[in-house]
Each structure stands twice: as C-alpha cells, then as structure tokens.
Design a protein around this motif. Structure first.
Motif, PDB file in Angstrom:
ATOM      1  N   LEU A 258     -37.900 -12.042  12.641  1.00 25.60           N
ATOM      2  CA  LEU A 258     -39.008 -12.838  13.250  1.00 25.60           C
ATOM      3  C   LEU A 258     -39.437 -14.377  12.493  1.00 25.60           C
ATOM      4  N   ALA A 259     -39.204 -13.966  11.219  1.00 25.93           N
ATOM      5  CA  ALA A 259     -39.576 -15.256  10.266  1.00 25.93           C
ATOM      6  C   ALA A 259     -38.857 -16.511  10.442  1.00 25.93           C
ATOM      7  N   ASP A 260     -37.613 -16.089  10.861  1.00 30.84           N
ATOM      8  CA  ASP A 260     -36.698 -17.161  11.156  1.00 30.84           C
ATOM      9  C   ASP A 260     -36.654 -17.778  12.304  1.00 30.84           C
ATOM     10  N   LEU A 261     -37.755 -17.548  13.201  1.00 32.70           N
ATOM     11  CA  LEU A 261     -37.854 -17.970  14.527  1.00 32.70           C
ATOM     12  C   LEU A 261     -38.203 -19.578  14.413  1.00 32.70           C
ATOM     13  N   GLU A 262     -39.227 -19.724  13.567  1.00 30.99           N
ATOM     14  CA  GLU A 262     -39.751 -21.111  13.488  1.00 30.99           C
ATOM     15  C   GLU A 262     -38.621 -22.017  13.142  1.00 30.99           C
ATOM     16  N   GLU A 263     -37.702 -21.544  12.306  1.00 27.74           N
ATOM     17  CA  GLU A 263     -36.606 -22.522  11.738  1.00 27.74           C
ATOM     18  C   GLU A 263     -35.893 -22.912  12.988  1.00 27.74           C
ATOM     19  N   VAL A 282     -49.566 -10.493  20.223  1.00 23.09           N
ATOM     20  CA  VAL A 282     -48.374 -10.689  19.259  1.00 23.09           C
ATOM     21  C   VAL A 282     -48.256  -9.443  18.637  1.00 23.09           C
ATOM     22  N   PRO A 283     -47.178  -9.135  17.911  1.00 22.67           N
ATOM     23  CA  PRO A 283     -46.883  -7.813  17.323  1.00 22.67           C
ATOM     24  C   PRO A 283     -47.976  -7.308  16.378  1.00 22.67           C
ATOM     25  N   ARG A 284     -48.428  -5.914  16.965  1.00 22.68           N
ATOM     26  CA  ARG A 284     -49.279  -5.328  16.087  1.00 22.68           C
ATOM     27  C   ARG A 284     -48.898  -4.955  14.665  1.00 22.68           C
ATOM     28  N   ARG A 285     -47.639  -4.317  14.442  1.00 22.50           N
ATOM     29  CA  ARG A 285     -47.219  -3.881  13.352  1.00 22.50           C
ATOM     30  C   ARG A 285     -45.587  -4.637  13.245  1.00 22.50           C
ATOM     31  N   GLU A 286     -44.989  -4.746  12.277  1.00 21.31           N
ATOM     32  CA  GLU A 286     -43.655  -5.170  11.989  1.00 21.31           C
ATOM     33  C   GLU A 286     -42.506  -4.541  12.860  1.00 21.31           C
ATOM     34  N   PRO A 287     -41.822  -5.225  14.012  1.00 26.21           N
ATOM     35  CA  PRO A 287     -41.100  -4.495  14.744  1.00 26.21           C
ATOM     36  C   PRO A 287     -39.796  -3.841  14.007  1.00 26.21           C
ATOM     37  N   PRO A 288     -39.098  -3.044  14.618  1.00 27.62           N
ATOM     38  CA  PRO A 288     -37.841  -2.438  13.731  1.00 27.62           C
ATOM     39  C   PRO A 288     -37.006  -3.789  13.732  1.00 27.62           C
ATOM     40  N   ALA A 289     -36.227  -3.592  12.528  1.00 23.22           N
ATOM     41  CA  ALA A 289     -35.230  -4.885  12.191  1.00 23.22           C
ATOM     42  C   ALA A 289     -34.145  -4.852  13.452  1.00 23.22           C
ATOM     43  N   ALA A 290     -33.888  -3.680  14.029  1.00 25.66           N
ATOM     44  CA  ALA A 290     -32.795  -4.020  15.199  1.00 25.66           C
ATOM     45  C   ALA A 290     -33.315  -4.867  16.246  1.00 25.66           C
ATOM     46  N   VAL A 291     -34.502  -4.661  16.342  1.00 26.56           N
ATOM     47  CA  VAL A 291     -35.289  -5.260  17.485  1.00 26.56           C
ATOM     48  C   VAL A 291     -35.404  -6.905  17.318  1.00 26.56           C
ATOM     49  N   GLN A 292     -35.907  -6.930  15.986  1.00 24.98           N
ATOM     50  CA  GLN A 292     -36.003  -8.351  15.551  1.00 24.98           C
ATOM     51  C   GLN A 292     -34.755  -9.159  15.610  1.00 24.98           C
ATOM     52  N   LEU A 293     -33.731  -8.594  15.285  1.00 18.78           N
ATOM     53  CA  LEU A 293     -32.560  -9.353  15.008  1.00 18.78           C
ATOM     54  C   LEU A 293     -31.891  -9.502  16.566  1.00 18.78           C
ATOM     55  N   ALA A 294     -32.158  -8.635  17.546  1.00 12.55           N
ATOM     56  CA  ALA A 294     -31.728  -8.839  18.976  1.00 12.55           C
ATOM     57  C   ALA A 294     -32.649  -9.797  19.522  1.00 12.55           C
ATOM     58  N   VAL A 295     -33.883 -10.049  19.217  1.00 10.64           N
ATOM     59  CA  VAL A 295     -34.848 -10.770  19.792  1.00 10.64           C
ATOM     60  C   VAL A 295     -34.259 -12.265  19.366  1.00 10.64           C
ATOM     61  N   TYR A 296     -33.901 -12.230  18.085  1.00 11.31           N
ATOM     62  CA  TYR A 296     -33.513 -13.775  17.513  1.00 11.31           C
ATOM     63  C   TYR A 296     -32.268 -14.193  17.869  1.00 11.31           C
ATOM     64  N   ARG A 297     -31.242 -13.259  18.203  1.00 15.59           N
ATOM     65  CA  ARG A 297     -30.025 -13.696  18.923  1.00 15.59           C
ATOM     66  C   ARG A 297     -30.169 -14.060  20.222  1.00 15.59           C
ATOM     67  N   ILE A 298     -30.794 -13.216  20.760  1.00 16.20           N
ATOM     68  CA  ILE A 298     -31.007 -13.434  22.293  1.00 16.20           C
ATOM     69  C   ILE A 298     -31.638 -14.900  22.586  1.00 16.20           C
ATOM     70  N   LEU A 299     -32.752 -15.181  21.760  1.00 14.88           N
ATOM     71  CA  LEU A 299     -33.350 -16.704  21.887  1.00 14.88           C
ATOM     72  C   LEU A 299     -32.420 -17.612  21.280  1.00 14.88           C
ATOM     73  N   GLN A 300     -31.604 -17.341  20.369  1.00 13.59           N
ATOM     74  CA  GLN A 300     -30.776 -18.351  19.725  1.00 13.59           C
ATOM     75  C   GLN A 300     -29.628 -18.782  20.770  1.00 13.59           C
ATOM     76  N   GLU A 301     -29.098 -17.791  21.446  1.00 10.91           N
ATOM     77  CA  GLU A 301     -28.185 -18.165  22.603  1.00 10.91           C
ATOM     78  C   GLU A 301     -28.891 -18.782  23.931  1.00 10.91           C
ATOM     79  N   ALA A 302     -30.088 -18.299  24.322  1.00  8.92           N
ATOM     80  CA  ALA A 302     -30.777 -18.803  25.177  1.00  8.92           C
ATOM     81  C   ALA A 302     -31.016 -20.238  24.986  1.00  8.92           C
ATOM     82  N   LEU A 303     -31.524 -20.411  23.774  1.00  4.66           N
ATOM     83  CA  LEU A 303     -32.040 -22.021  23.459  1.00  4.66           C
ATOM     84  C   LEU A 303     -30.746 -23.101  23.544  1.00  4.66           C
ATOM     85  N   THR A 304     -29.537 -22.068  23.041  1.00  3.88           N
ATOM     86  CA  THR A 304     -28.153 -22.937  22.956  1.00  3.88           C
ATOM     87  C   THR A 304     -27.772 -23.314  24.482  1.00  3.88           C
ATOM     88  N   ASN A 305     -27.965 -22.373  25.322  1.00  2.00           N
ATOM     89  CA  ASN A 305     -27.757 -22.624  26.774  1.00  2.00           C
ATOM     90  C   ASN A 305     -28.533 -23.654  27.331  1.00  2.00           C
TER      91      ASN A 305
END
Length: 384
Positions: A258-263, A282-305
């Motif tokens: 999630l820290a890479d989303l701003e970039e 906002v997240p109450r605690r740091e989400p699992p790494a797998a969820v963070q990766l999924a959120v980043y990749r989905i946002l990356q592809e959606a913004l690419t579209n």
C-alpha cells in the motif's frame, strides 16, 4: 526360458510315453511323438504368454485336452499352465482377466475329474474310499492354480497403481507449470501494460502540448521525458526480476504494498489525468501482504485501462477498509473508443488477483462509465 523349459519337458514326456501301460491308446512311436507335441504346445504357450495372453491360454487348454485325450498322466509340461494363468491376470485385457479366473477354477475341477473318473491314476477311481483324496486333490489343484492367478492380479494392481501415480505426478507437474505461466503472464501484463500506458500518455501529452503552445514545448517535453524515464526504469527493474525468477527459481523478491500506491497515483496524475482517491475507512492495522499486493495490482491494471480507454473525465478510486474485508472501486469515463471487455487479459488478470486472496471482482459499464469493483476478505486475526 521357453526353450529351456522345452529341453527339460521333452525327455520327461518321452519317458511318460514309454511307460504309459494299460491306458496307452497308441503305439510306442506314436506316444513318443504325442509326448513331443505336448511338450512343444506347452512350451509355445509359455513363449508367447506376454505377447498374447489369450492365445497362450488357448494353447494351454489345447495341450491339456490332448494330454487327457491320450490318457497321459500329469507331467512337467503342465507347469507351464501356472505361468499362463499368471500373465492372464497380470497383463491380459479385462475379458482375458476373468477368463483366466474361470480357467483356474475349471482347471481344478477338470484335473480332479480326470484323475478320479478317467484313467485310474489315483488308484481305484472315484468311490467313498477315494472321495476324501479327491477332495484333497481338488483343493490342492484349485489352490495352486488360483495362487498363480492371484499373484498376477496383485501385479496387475501394482502396475496400475504405479501408472496412476505417474499420471498424477505428470498432471500435477503440468498444473504447476501452467499456474507458473499464468502467474508470469499476469505479472508481465501488470508491469508492462501499465508502464507502456504511462509512457504513451506522456509522449502524446508532450506532442499535444507542443502543438498547442510551441513556446512551452521544451518544458513539456522535459517533464514528459522525466516521467517516461522513471516509469521505464521501474518497468525494466520489474521485468528483470521476473526474468531472474524464470532462470533461477527462488523466493519472490519484495512486492508492491500500500505504501507504493502514492507513486502509482503520481504516475497517473503525471499523464494529465485527474485522479480522485477516497479512502474511507482507512486500514485499522496493516493488511496481509497478499491483500496489499492484490489491491496494488488491481488498481494498477484498472488505472492502466483508464489511461488507455478513458475519455478524459476524472478517474475516481474508492477504497474501504472494513474489519473483515476491503472494498475497491475504480470508475472512469468509458469514452467512445474501445472499452476493455470482460474477456480481456486485463480483466481476467484482475479477477485472478482477487480470487487468489478469496475475493471476487466485477467489471461492467454503468451510466457511461467503466467500473471495476472488487471485494476481498481480510483475516480476522487483524482485529484481535
């Protein structure tokens, strides 16, 4: 082995032919010739048992029938029957398998009947006095013949089990290779497609800016080149990481969080697209790494579209971090050009990303906008 068996059985059959007394129905030369034929038949059955189990079984029955027709006693040649019954159970077809089973049972009955009803080899024929002996012969013959067939059946089961294990191992290896290919294709698509979309948007923006305001062309070109350079270097680093994993399988390196989303947002905004991001709650605690990766990749592809297919209207990103799940939504103007279809690689990749963490994703058109909506669960341990 069949040749050695014939060399041993032939002298025995010749001696039996000479010594067969009251039950002899042919002369001595004919009986010797018949003994040689019997040894040859059983040896042939032994020779072809693996090539053709049903033919070997037929030859064994033919040899036994000839032996009984001539009134000859059991001899060494009959040992070939055990080898034939073994291969019918071990290597025969389903029909031959059961024919061999029936032959073992029928053979025990035929042997007993021949010994006690036919020529009186057992002494006195069948009577109340010889009945116990006949039963003992029946049990012994049945046990010996069925033992040979049963050993073959066990070998058949072991061979099939080994074949099934090999097939399962091959299927698992193919499935693992397919999953790896899908993962690599998904990562390559996420990295390269997004980076190229940013590069194309920056190049087009610089060209349009130069055409609209030649005085500011140099400044716009420099800004565009800076963004292109940064994006291309990041994409090259990601591609090199993927290629390294291909050449040398090893644990994956650091993945986006999630820290890479701003970039990521900054790259999109640098193309001139207005991006509105709303995170509530906002997240109450740091989400699992797998969820963070999924959120980043989905946002990356959606913004690419959105960069490729949007009509210039603001792109809206919504993230809602609930205690048990995260809801993600990206909306952009669908535009008049080609819209990303639900069967496209990008949508398929986003759906796979969501399903890998137990979530689901939908991509659809609504009120002139293209919407990507996903829901992914978060482990309940985060709230404990």
């Amino acid at each position: 082995m069949a040749a050695v068996f014939f060399a041993v059985a032939l002298p025995v059959e010749l001696m039996v032919g000479e010594s067969t007394g009251s039950v002899r129905i042919l002369g001595t030369p004919a009986m010797l010739f018949a003994g040689a034929i019997i040894a040859l038949i059983f040896s042939s059955a032994l020779a072809i048992r693996r090539w053709s189990p049903p033919l070997a079984l037929a030859l064994a029955w033919a040899g036994a029938a000839l032996q009984m027709a001539l009134g000859r006693p059991p001899s060494v040649s009959d040992l070939a029957i055990f080898g034939v019954l073994y291969v019918t159970a071990a290597y025969g077809t389903a029909r031959v398998y059961w024919v061999g089973f029936a032959s073992a049972l029928a053979g025990a009955l035929v042997i007993t009947a021949y010994l006690f009803v036919g020529p009186t080899f057992a002494g006195g024929g069948l009577s109340w006095q010889t009945l116990p002996l006949a039963v003992a012969v029946l049990v012994a013959a049945g046990f010996a013949l069925m033992l040979s067939w049963t050993v073959g059946a066990l070998v058949r089961t072991a061979v099939r089990a080994q074949a099934n294990r090999e097939a399962q191992r091959r299927a698992e290896a193919d499935a693992a290779a397919e999953q790896e290919r899908v993962r690599i294709a998904r990562d390559m698509h996420d990295v390269v497609a997004h980076s190229l979309a940013v590069v194309i948007a920056q190049a087009d923006g610089a060209r349009y800016a130069a055409a609209a305001d030649p005085a500011s062309a140099t400044s716009a070109a420099m800004d565009a080149l800076d963004t292109i350079s940064t994006t291309a270097r990041a994409a090259l680093a990601d591609v090199r990481l993927l290629l390294t994993q291909l050449r040398h399988p090893q644990p994956e390196g650091p993945q986006p969080t999630l820290a890479d989303l701003e970039e990521l947002y900054a790259q999109v905004r640098a193309t001139g697209i207005e991006l509105r991001v709303d995170i509530d709650p906002v997240p109450r605690r740091e989400p699992p790494a797998a969820v963070q990766l999924a959120v980043y990749r989905i946002l990356q592809e959606a913004l690419t579209n959105a960069l490729r297919h949007g009509d210039g209207r603001p792109v809206r990103v919504g993230l809602s971090w609930h205690p048990d799940r995260v809801d993600l939504e990206v909306r952009n103007g669908a535009g008049t050009g080609e819209r990303p279809a639900e069967s496209g690689h990008g949508v398929v990749g986003m759906s796979e990303r969501a399903s890998l963490v137990g979530g689901r994703l939908r991509a659809f058109g609504e009120d002139g906008e293209f919407v990507v909506s996903a829901t992914m669960p978060i482990a309940s341990e985060l709230d404990r």
